[in-house]
Design a protein around this motif. Structure first.
Motif, PDB file in Angstrom:
ATOM      1  N   THR A   4      32.752  27.403  52.894  1.00  0.00           N
ATOM      2  CA  THR A   4      33.702  27.004  51.863  1.00  0.00           C
ATOM      3  C   THR A   4      33.802  28.103  50.812  1.00  0.00           C
ATOM      4  O   THR A   4      32.809  28.420  50.158  1.00  0.00           O
ATOM      5  N   PRO A   5      34.983  28.694  50.639  1.00  0.00           N
ATOM      6  CA  PRO A   5      35.107  29.751  49.637  1.00  0.00           C
ATOM      7  C   PRO A   5      34.950  29.195  48.227  1.00  0.00           C
ATOM      8  O   PRO A   5      35.308  28.059  47.946  1.00  0.00           O
ATOM      9  N   ALA A   6      34.390  30.001  47.357  1.00  0.00           N
ATOM     10  CA  ALA A   6      34.166  29.617  45.969  1.00  0.00           C
ATOM     11  C   ALA A   6      35.485  29.588  45.191  1.00  0.00           C
ATOM     12  O   ALA A   6      36.459  30.254  45.557  1.00  0.00           O
ATOM     13  N   VAL A   7      35.494  28.814  44.112  1.00  0.00           N
ATOM     14  CA  VAL A   7      36.615  28.824  43.174  1.00  0.00           C
ATOM     15  C   VAL A   7      36.284  29.867  42.113  1.00  0.00           C
ATOM     16  O   VAL A   7      35.222  29.810  41.486  1.00  0.00           O
ATOM     17  N   ARG A   8      37.164  30.803  41.949  1.00  0.00           N
ATOM     18  CA  ARG A   8      36.999  31.850  40.935  1.00  0.00           C
ATOM     19  C   ARG A   8      37.819  31.471  39.718  1.00  0.00           C
ATOM     20  O   ARG A   8      38.998  31.112  39.848  1.00  0.00           O
ATOM     21  N   ILE A   9      37.217  31.552  38.542  1.00  0.00           N
ATOM     22  CA  ILE A   9      37.935  31.324  37.284  1.00  0.00           C
ATOM     23  C   ILE A   9      38.113  32.679  36.617  1.00  0.00           C
ATOM     24  O   ILE A   9      37.135  33.419  36.437  1.00  0.00           O
ATOM     25  N   ALA A  10      39.338  33.006  36.252  1.00  0.00           N
ATOM     26  CA  ALA A  10      39.615  34.284  35.594  1.00  0.00           C
ATOM     27  C   ALA A  10      40.788  34.122  34.635  1.00  0.00           C
ATOM     28  O   ALA A  10      41.749  33.412  34.943  1.00  0.00           O
ATOM     29  N   HIS A  11      40.688  34.786  33.509  1.00  0.00           N
ATOM     30  CA  HIS A  11      41.815  34.827  32.577  1.00  0.00           C
ATOM     31  C   HIS A  11      42.874  35.765  33.155  1.00  0.00           C
ATOM     32  O   HIS A  11      42.556  36.703  33.891  1.00  0.00           O
ATOM     33  N   THR A  12      44.116  35.507  32.809  1.00  0.00           N
ATOM     34  CA  THR A  12      45.207  36.375  33.285  1.00  0.00           C
ATOM     35  C   THR A  12      44.871  37.842  33.050  1.00  0.00           C
ATOM     36  O   THR A  12      45.096  38.687  33.920  1.00  0.00           O
ATOM     37  N   GLY A  13      44.305  38.161  31.882  1.00  0.00           N
ATOM     38  CA  GLY A  13      43.984  39.545  31.541  1.00  0.00           C
ATOM     39  C   GLY A  13      42.908  40.163  32.402  1.00  0.00           C
ATOM     40  O   GLY A  13      42.757  41.385  32.429  1.00  0.00           O
ATOM     41  N   GLU A  14      42.141  39.344  33.114  1.00  0.00           N
ATOM     42  CA  GLU A  14      41.087  39.847  33.998  1.00  0.00           C
ATOM     43  C   GLU A  14      41.587  40.119  35.411  1.00  0.00           C
ATOM     44  O   GLU A  14      40.869  40.718  36.207  1.00  0.00           O
ATOM     45  N   LEU A  15      42.788  39.671  35.724  1.00  0.00           N
ATOM     46  CA  LEU A  15      43.331  39.863  37.066  1.00  0.00           C
ATOM     47  C   LEU A  15      44.090  41.186  37.123  1.00  0.00           C
ATOM     48  O   LEU A  15      44.861  41.506  36.222  1.00  0.00           O
ATOM     49  N   THR A  16      43.869  41.920  38.193  1.00  0.00           N
ATOM     50  CA  THR A  16      44.556  43.207  38.354  1.00  0.00           C
ATOM     51  C   THR A  16      46.022  42.965  38.713  1.00  0.00           C
ATOM     52  O   THR A  16      46.387  41.870  39.176  1.00  0.00           O
ATOM     53  N   PRO A  17      46.864  43.977  38.550  1.00  0.00           N
ATOM     54  CA  PRO A  17      48.257  43.822  38.985  1.00  0.00           C
ATOM     55  C   PRO A  17      48.382  43.434  40.459  1.00  0.00           C
ATOM     56  O   PRO A  17      49.249  42.641  40.819  1.00  0.00           O
ATOM     57  N   VAL A  18      47.520  43.956  41.316  1.00  0.00           N
ATOM     58  CA  VAL A  18      47.549  43.610  42.741  1.00  0.00           C
ATOM     59  C   VAL A  18      47.189  42.139  42.922  1.00  0.00           C
ATOM     60  O   VAL A  18      47.843  41.412  43.681  1.00  0.00           O
ATOM     61  N   GLU A  19      46.156  41.668  42.225  1.00  0.00           N
ATOM     62  CA  GLU A  19      45.768  40.257  42.332  1.00  0.00           C
ATOM     63  C   GLU A  19      46.880  39.341  41.842  1.00  0.00           C
ATOM     64  O   GLU A  19      47.197  38.333  42.479  1.00  0.00           O
TER      65      GLU A  19
END
Length: 183
Positions: A4-19
């Protein structure tokens, strides 16, 4: 090894343009052409709950952003849930529930209550998780004053943050103004 893949929590600012581009592509596919630039804009600026496949591609997503909501003479800080979707080939695997559990934890610790506007397809997920259909009036605080939103009644759900009561449905919820769909 847990499959089961984990749920990742990230703020918009932490996500790269590719993500971010991968999330947008998944949302476009999951909503089958019913996800526009305003919908995307509404999903940004808060926390994202992401489930990724083994190759790093998103297969489930939801975000929670802050909205100001006026109610009975008071301004509330509400966690508004946006862009909840699961890639078509991964539906019915419990990923929507896992994304919502992560977003609800954010709401419980950072907001006074949660709110969202549900599609017909998504309503069962939210109801199963204890979200309640808002029985009162709805409006947006427009540039010229409150704009009633009767078309949103019957599709807006609310959930109290842990240990807090829900607002009184005898008074309308008046959400902050935004471009595109107001709720």
């Amino acid at each position: 090894m847990d499959p089961t893949p984990a749920v990742r929590i990230a703020h918009t600012g932490e996500l790269t343009p590719v993500e971010l581009a991968r999330v947008r592509d998944m949302l476009d596919a999951a909503f089958e052409g019913n996800f526009d630039d305003d919908d995307w804009d509404h999903a940004l600026g808060g926390l994202h709950a992401l489930v990724l496949d083994p190759y790093g591609r998103p297969i489930a997503h939801g975000s929670v952003v802050q909205r100001r909501v006026q109610h009975a003479g008071r301004s509330y800080r509400a966690g508004y849930v946006e862009a909840v979707a699961v890639h078509a080939i991964h539906r019915r695997e419990g990923l929507g529930h896992r994304v919502m559990a992560a977003l609800e934890q954010v709401i419980d610790t950072a907001y006074e209550f949660g709110a969202l506007s549900a599609s017909d397809a998504g309503a069962a997920l939210y109801a199963a998780r204890g979200w309640r259909l808002w029985p009162g009036g709805l409006a947006a605080l427009g540039p010229a004053g409150p704009v009633p939103l009767p078309e949103e009644e019957g599709s807006t759900y609310v959930r109290p943050a842990a240990g807090r009561p829900l607002p009184d449905p005898g008074h309308p919820l008046r959400f902050d103004w935004r471009d595109g769909d107001l709720l």
